[in-house]
Design an enzyme around this catalytic site. Structure first.
Site, PDB file in Angstrom:
ATOM      1  N   ARG A  61       0.985  -1.172  -0.072  1.00 11.37           N
ATOM      2  CA  ARG A  61       0.047   0.137   0.038  1.00 11.37           C
ATOM      3  C   ARG A  61       0.872   1.189   0.046  1.00 11.37           C
ATOM      4  O   ARG A  61       0.645   2.122  -0.603  1.00 11.37           O
ATOM      5  CB  ARG A  61      -1.057   0.099   1.029  1.00 11.37           C
ATOM      6  CG  ARG A  61      -2.005   1.123   1.418  1.00 11.37           C
ATOM      7  CD  ARG A  61      -2.561   0.872   2.215  1.00 11.37           C
ATOM      8  NE  ARG A  61      -3.988   1.908   2.628  1.00 11.37           N
ATOM      9  CZ  ARG A  61      -4.001   2.568   3.406  1.00 11.37           C
ATOM     10  NH1 ARG A  61      -3.015   2.546   4.395  1.00 11.37           N
ATOM     11  NH2 ARG A  61      -5.055   3.502   3.568  1.00 11.37           N
ATOM     12  N   HIS A  65       0.371   4.379  -2.391  1.00 10.54           N
ATOM     13  CA  HIS A  65       0.003   5.655  -2.338  1.00 10.54           C
ATOM     14  C   HIS A  65       1.148   6.655  -2.800  1.00 10.54           C
ATOM     15  O   HIS A  65       0.897   7.849  -2.673  1.00 10.54           O
ATOM     16  CB  HIS A  65      -0.260   5.767  -0.688  1.00 10.54           C
ATOM     17  CG  HIS A  65      -1.743   5.043  -0.465  1.00 10.54           C
ATOM     18  ND1 HIS A  65      -2.280   5.461   0.665  1.00 10.54           N
ATOM     19  CD2 HIS A  65      -2.487   4.440  -1.018  1.00 10.54           C
ATOM     20  CE1 HIS A  65      -3.624   5.028   0.936  1.00 10.54           C
ATOM     21  NE2 HIS A  65      -3.523   4.243  -0.225  1.00 10.54           N
ATOM     22  N   ASN A  93      -3.738   8.646   4.641  1.00  5.60           N
ATOM     23  CA  ASN A  93      -2.663   7.861   5.200  1.00  5.60           C
ATOM     24  C   ASN A  93      -2.490   8.369   6.808  1.00  5.60           C
ATOM     25  O   ASN A  93      -1.827   7.360   7.526  1.00  5.60           O
ATOM     26  CB  ASN A  93      -1.413   8.544   4.604  1.00  5.60           C
ATOM     27  CG  ASN A  93      -1.061   8.217   3.044  1.00  5.60           C
ATOM     28  OD1 ASN A  93      -1.517   7.083   2.702  1.00  5.60           O
ATOM     29  ND2 ASN A  93      -0.813   9.266   2.444  1.00  5.60           N
ATOM     30  N   HIS A 193      -6.234  -6.001  -2.823  1.00  6.56           N
ATOM     31  CA  HIS A 193      -7.017  -6.058  -1.629  1.00  6.56           C
ATOM     32  C   HIS A 193      -7.406  -7.631  -1.239  1.00  6.56           C
ATOM     33  O   HIS A 193      -8.015  -7.795  -0.293  1.00  6.56           O
ATOM     34  CB  HIS A 193      -8.353  -5.315  -1.582  1.00  6.56           C
ATOM     35  CG  HIS A 193      -8.292  -4.043  -1.536  1.00  6.56           C
ATOM     36  ND1 HIS A 193      -9.277  -3.084  -1.501  1.00  6.56           N
ATOM     37  CD2 HIS A 193      -7.250  -2.874  -1.307  1.00  6.56           C
ATOM     38  CE1 HIS A 193      -8.768  -1.903  -1.181  1.00  6.56           C
ATOM     39  NE2 HIS A 193      -7.430  -1.649  -1.200  1.00  6.56           N
TER      40      HIS A 193
END
Length: 317
Positions: A61, A65, A93, A193
């Site tokens: 992740r 991001h 975040n 995911h």
């Protein structure tokens, strides 16, 4: 005179091509500079995932991001200062992004083995994401390398560009398109995911107010996510949060998507067919996921003389 002009143009073109070649990312970038860099990253990632399986999803992740905010430049790692508007406190975040200590450990170990800081924090994020997926029995891929680190960050850009768990399909498609990613990339990368957990506040509205949700699944999630309070309570995205498999997509077909943005991928829209294919074919999903990760890693990297190689991933040199 003409021949001298031709020679000048020829030399100019050759220098330009050399500059382009130097600036391109390549999977063998560290082979001669520091051949032990990648094995060192792999070792630290494997140790971290062994200690906490959830860390694999967290490191994946971080890379995602990072890349969605002005490119894959490690801007997500910069702490707040008087001149740095840290992305760590952005909506996506804040009290959510994690794994920074693992990145610090990797950086320390890599710089030690290389004898000096030659591996960028941006490349560490990209390699750690791949190694995390592999550690959780997912596909491998050749990570393109040679990125350099940003000297700035943008909380505003993070708020504007990182997709939210509340987006519907048109918004997700638009969000990914801004990064040069298509609908196949959207579905494949959302398949990340298959690993990890989400906090209660990100799916509360879905389990209490939405109708396209399996009733048993709804009750199970409500048991650990009350209407008020418990915002940080965790729930897995799929039944096997520490195993890279296709159950995430099977869950979408059964109306068991945890986030609104998850279920949006299978809600009568143009991505339904791909979700169905991935749910039945792990090999296809794994291949497409790896290809989309490579594509995402190509988003606006700093190369050549742009940016820097940070000594400390948390601050500018």
């Amino acid at each position: 005179m003409a021949s001298r002009s031709f020679l000048f143009i020829y030399v100019l073109v050759m220098f330009s091509l050399a500059g382009m070649a130097f600036s391109d990312l390549s999977d063998d970038f560290y082979d001669h500079i520091c051949p032990k860099a990648l094995p060192t990253i792999k070792r630290v990632v494997e140790d971290a995932v062994r200690k906490e399986r959830r860390m694999g999803a967290s490191l994946l992740r971080l890379h995602f991001h990072d890349c969605f905010v002005n490119g894959c430049d490690a801007s997500i790692l910069l702490d707040q200062t008087s001149t740095i508007n840290s992305e760590k406190t952005s909506r996506a975040n804040n009290n959510s992004a994690r794994g920074f200590e693992v990145i610090d450990k990797i950086k320390s170990e890599v710089d030690k083995i290389c004898g000096r800081p030659v591996v960028s924090c941006a490349d560490i994020l990209a390699v750690a994401a791949r190694d995390s997926v592999v550690a959780l029995h997912g596909p491998s891929w050749k990570v393109k390398l040679g990125r350099r680190d940003s000297t700035t960050a943008s909380r505003t850009a993070a708020n504007d560009n990182i997709p939210t768990p509340f987006m519907d399909l048109p918004a997700l498609i638009k969000n990914f398109k801004k990064q040069g990613l298509d609908e196949e990339d959207l579905v494949a990368l959302s398949g990340g995911h298959t690993l990890g957990f989400a906090q209660c506040f990100t799916f509360r509205n879905r389990i209490y107010n939405e109708t396209n949700i399996d009733p048993t699944f709804r009750r199970q999630r409500q048991a650990n996510c009350p209407r008020s309070g418990g915002d940080s309570n965790l729930a897995p995205f799929d039944p096997t949060p520490a195993l890279f498999d296709s159950k995430y997509f099977s869950d979408l077909r059964s109306k068991k998507g945890l986030l609104h943005s998850d279920q949006a991928l299978f809600s009568g829209g143009k991505t339904d067919d791909l979700v169905e294919k991935y749910s039945k074919n792990l090999k296809m999903f794994s291949k497409d996921f790896a290809e989309s990760m490579i594509k995402m890693g190509d988003i606006k990297p700093l190369t050549g003389k742009r940016g820097q190689i940070r000594v400390n991933c948390r601050k500018v040199n």
